[in-house]
Design a protein around this motif. Structure first.
Motif, PDB file in Angstrom:
ATOM      1  N   ALA A  28      73.515  -6.611 -96.722  1.00  0.00           N
ATOM      2  CA  ALA A  28      74.971  -6.209 -96.801  1.00  0.00           C
ATOM      3  C   ALA A  28      75.658  -7.252 -97.511  1.00  0.00           C
ATOM      4  O   ALA A  28      75.354  -8.326 -98.012  1.00  0.00           O
ATOM      5  N   ASP A  29      76.706  -6.824 -98.399  1.00  0.00           N
ATOM      6  CA  ASP A  29      77.519  -7.830 -99.263  1.00  0.00           C
ATOM      7  C   ASP A  29      78.576  -8.152 -98.289  1.00  0.00           C
ATOM      8  O   ASP A  29      78.732  -8.251 -97.273  1.00  0.00           O
ATOM      9  N   ALA A  30      79.509  -9.137 -98.990  1.00  0.00           N
ATOM     10  CA  ALA A  30      80.430 -10.043 -98.259  1.00  0.00           C
ATOM     11  C   ALA A  30      81.467  -9.048 -97.799  1.00  0.00           C
ATOM     12  O   ALA A  30      82.107  -9.598 -96.765  1.00  0.00           O
ATOM     13  N   ASP A  31      81.640  -7.768 -98.014  1.00  0.00           N
ATOM     14  CA  ASP A  31      82.628  -7.180 -97.223  1.00  0.00           C
ATOM     15  C   ASP A  31      81.897  -6.072 -96.274  1.00  0.00           C
ATOM     16  O   ASP A  31      82.497  -5.300 -95.608  1.00  0.00           O
ATOM     17  N   GLY A  32      80.633  -6.244 -95.931  1.00  0.00           N
ATOM     18  CA  GLY A  32      79.971  -5.586 -94.921  1.00  0.00           C
ATOM     19  C   GLY A  32      79.295  -4.277 -95.338  1.00  0.00           C
ATOM     20  O   GLY A  32      78.993  -3.599 -94.718  1.00  0.00           O
ATOM     21  N   ARG A  33      79.449  -4.039 -96.507  1.00  0.00           N
ATOM     22  CA  ARG A  33      78.894  -2.731 -97.038  1.00  0.00           C
ATOM     23  C   ARG A  33      77.570  -2.885 -97.009  1.00  0.00           C
ATOM     24  O   ARG A  33      76.840  -3.918 -97.588  1.00  0.00           O
ATOM     25  N   GLU A  34      76.650  -2.016 -96.499  1.00  0.00           N
ATOM     26  CA  GLU A  34      75.459  -1.916 -96.595  1.00  0.00           C
ATOM     27  C   GLU A  34      74.733  -1.460 -97.870  1.00  0.00           C
ATOM     28  O   GLU A  34      74.924  -0.607 -98.408  1.00  0.00           O
ATOM     29  N   LEU A  35      73.614  -2.649 -98.032  1.00  0.00           N
ATOM     30  CA  LEU A  35      72.965  -2.467 -99.575  1.00  0.00           C
ATOM     31  C   LEU A  35      71.561  -2.190 -99.201  1.00  0.00           C
ATOM     32  O   LEU A  35      70.840  -2.753 -98.209  1.00  0.00           O
ATOM     33  N   CYS A  36      70.510  -1.822-100.240  1.00  0.00           N
ATOM     34  CA  CYS A  36      69.304  -1.983-100.221  1.00  0.00           C
ATOM     35  C   CYS A  36      68.484  -2.214-101.314  1.00  0.00           C
ATOM     36  O   CYS A  36      69.068  -2.071-102.339  1.00  0.00           O
ATOM     37  N   LEU A  37      67.393  -2.604-101.055  1.00  0.00           N
ATOM     38  CA  LEU A  37      66.311  -2.570-102.481  1.00  0.00           C
ATOM     39  C   LEU A  37      65.814  -1.323-102.372  1.00  0.00           C
ATOM     40  O   LEU A  37      65.431  -0.744-101.494  1.00  0.00           O
ATOM     41  N   ARG A  38      65.775  -0.709-103.595  1.00  0.00           N
ATOM     42  CA  ARG A  38      65.608   0.532-103.989  1.00  0.00           C
ATOM     43  C   ARG A  38      64.151   0.795-103.367  1.00  0.00           C
ATOM     44  O   ARG A  38      63.037   0.380-103.761  1.00  0.00           O
ATOM     45  N   PRO A  39      64.047   1.898-102.629  1.00  0.00           N
ATOM     46  CA  PRO A  39      62.636   2.291-101.852  1.00  0.00           C
ATOM     47  C   PRO A  39      62.135   3.394-103.059  1.00  0.00           C
ATOM     48  O   PRO A  39      61.000   3.753-102.766  1.00  0.00           O
ATOM     49  N   ASP A  40      62.809   3.991-103.841  1.00  0.00           N
ATOM     50  CA  ASP A  40      62.335   4.818-104.779  1.00  0.00           C
ATOM     51  C   ASP A  40      63.205   4.739-106.161  1.00  0.00           C
ATOM     52  O   ASP A  40      64.101   3.884-106.084  1.00  0.00           O
ATOM     53  N   ILE A  41      62.817   5.371-107.045  1.00  0.00           N
ATOM     54  CA  ILE A  41      63.642   5.296-108.458  1.00  0.00           C
ATOM     55  C   ILE A  41      64.347   6.654-108.854  1.00  0.00           C
ATOM     56  O   ILE A  41      65.140   6.562-109.758  1.00  0.00           O
ATOM     57  N   THR A  42      63.934   7.581-108.092  1.00  0.00           N
ATOM     58  CA  THR A  42      64.654   8.929-108.442  1.00  0.00           C
ATOM     59  C   THR A  42      66.080   8.957-108.268  1.00  0.00           C
ATOM     60  O   THR A  42      66.934   9.317-109.193  1.00  0.00           O
ATOM     61  N   ILE A  43      66.565   8.364-107.051  1.00  0.00           N
ATOM     62  CA  ILE A  43      68.050   8.328-106.695  1.00  0.00           C
ATOM     63  C   ILE A  43      68.651   7.466-107.668  1.00  0.00           C
ATOM     64  O   ILE A  43      69.831   7.883-108.105  1.00  0.00           O
ATOM     65  N   PRO A  44      68.326   6.171-107.829  1.00  0.00           N
ATOM     66  CA  PRO A  44      68.918   5.278-108.949  1.00  0.00           C
ATOM     67  C   PRO A  44      69.232   6.034-110.127  1.00  0.00           C
ATOM     68  O   PRO A  44      70.038   5.961-110.937  1.00  0.00           O
ATOM     69  N   VAL A  45      67.960   6.617-110.731  1.00  0.00           N
ATOM     70  CA  VAL A  45      68.122   7.145-111.982  1.00  0.00           C
ATOM     71  C   VAL A  45      69.100   8.466-111.952  1.00  0.00           C
ATOM     72  O   VAL A  45      69.796   8.633-112.937  1.00  0.00           O
TER      73      VAL A  45
END
Length: 392
Positions: free
Chosen positions: A60-77
């Protein structure tokens, strides 16, 4: 499609093989893109399905928003295509680390792949993906992998043609590719003899209620209990599941005839031509119209032949899907026929609704593949058979 017999053997160290693979993609017209590793988690939680959400690395970031290490690359692209307003059609390749808990081995591993957005010649684009996957395998010294083919779109067309309640239709489509269809069908057939559900009181109270009011009630109850997620599902998703279950408990299940049609369909397998003939015969017997979806299926088969894919090597199964919720059409996997490695070497499929679900103004046709380069490299670095060694 494959290199001539007199061509030199490909380089055998992983780095050179990766360079050759990306060069192959670039020659095919896919420009390389390198999306960030850290992303908002909601896109993956909403779109990827439970098979990935249970294995994601979250922070999570400083504001509590949930983050993740990318589990695949299709969605990031796909997010980059939207954010950067890439002109369509867009052809993108990638190579880099992805992060998933796997139980055994490192949770960080490398994937390469290509994504094609905006092509309207759907069947040709699908066939090109299978051919590119075969080329990737050949580059690593696996010229004839096992080809597994499925079609989420065909199953969706069948569900639309059958007299099913919307909640059950959504359930069956969501469970396609998650290895839960047999359980779904068995549960529906057994429903009249089942004992009361463990949540029968809650479900009975929801039956017939206004959907929005019922959803608000469930959300409030979960919030009061301090529940924010269960098994990776958000409160909203849990509420939706309760409403879906209440609809099914109220009798919106399968008739015996409809269950039989679904069971017969899910038993169909063979080469694409064999499977097409059996699916058309089933549709005729059942009095349902699957002609549009099957015509698309047959046109794709023709393009597979045009891309030099040997149809006798293709094993189509009507029950075969991939455990990612965003797939909407053809899906495929390429496997090592000797069983020297677990899991697919290459996998991919069509996802025509992905960009719209990520915020694009309209739906954009999309299809892609991912290459497990470390699995392929392990095969490429294994000792050559004696006959091949003697020819070097």
């Amino acid at each position: 499609m494959l290199p001539a017999a007199s061509a030199p053997l490909p380089p055998r160290d992983p780095s050179s093989l990766e360079d050759a693979l990306i060069a192959c993609f670039e020659t095919a017209g896919f420009s390389r893109h390198d999306p960030p590793i850290l992303h908002p988690a909601d896109a993956f939680l909403d779109l990827s399905g439970e098979s990935i959400r249970r294995r994601m690395y979250l922070t999570a970031d400083a504001d509590g928003r949930e983050l993740c290490l990318r589990p695949d690359i299709t969605i990031p692209v796909a997010r980059a295509v939207i954010a950067e307003r890439m002109p369509l059609p867009a052809r993108v390749s990638y190579l880099g680390p992805v992060f998933r808990f796997r139980g055994e081995g490192s949770g960080e591993f490398r994937q390469a792949g290509v994504e094609s957005f905006g092509r309207t010649d759907i069947e040709a684009a699908d066939a090109e993906m299978v051919a590119l996957g075969l080329n990737a395998c050949a580059l690593y010294g696996v010229p004839q992998p096992e080809i597994r083919l499925g079609d989420v779109g065909l199953f969706a067309a069948l569900l639309e043609a059958l007299p099913l309640a919307p909640a059950l239709r959504r359930r069956l489509l969501k469970d396609f590719g998650q290895s839960r269809l047999d359980a779904d069908l068995g549960r529906q057939k057994a429903r009249p003899q089942e004992s009361a559900s463990a949540h029968a009181g809650v479900l009975a109270a929801l039956t017939g209620a206004d959907p929005e009011a019922a959803r608000a009630l469930i959300t409030d109850l979960l919030s009061i209990a301090g529940i924010s997620t269960v098994g990776g599902r958000t409160v909203s998703e849990i509420a939706e599941r309760f409403l879906e279950q209440s609809s099914l408990e109220a009798g919106a299940g399968l008739s015996g005839e409809t269950g039989e049609i679904l069971s017969r369909y899910l038993a169909i397998s063979g080469t694409p031509d064999e499977a097409s003939a059996r699916m058309r015969a089933l549709a005729a017997d059942a009095g349902i119209d699957l002609s549009a979806a099957l015509d698309t299926f047959d046109r794709r088969t023709g393009f597979l032949t045009a891309f030099a894919v040997n149809l006798s090597d293709v094993r189509f199964s009507s029950a075969f899907g991939r455990p990612l919720d965003y797939y909407s059409g053809m899906v495929f996997e390429l496997h090592d026929t000797s069983g020297r490695t677990d899991g697919p070497l290459v996998a991919g499929g069509r996802y025509d609704k992905l960009l719209a679900r990520l915020g694009a103004e309209t739906s954009v046709p999309g299809v892609g593949l991912a290459v497990w380069v470390e699995r392929l490299a392990a095969l490429a670095l294994a000792p050559f058979p004696a006959a091949v060694e003697g020819a070097r």
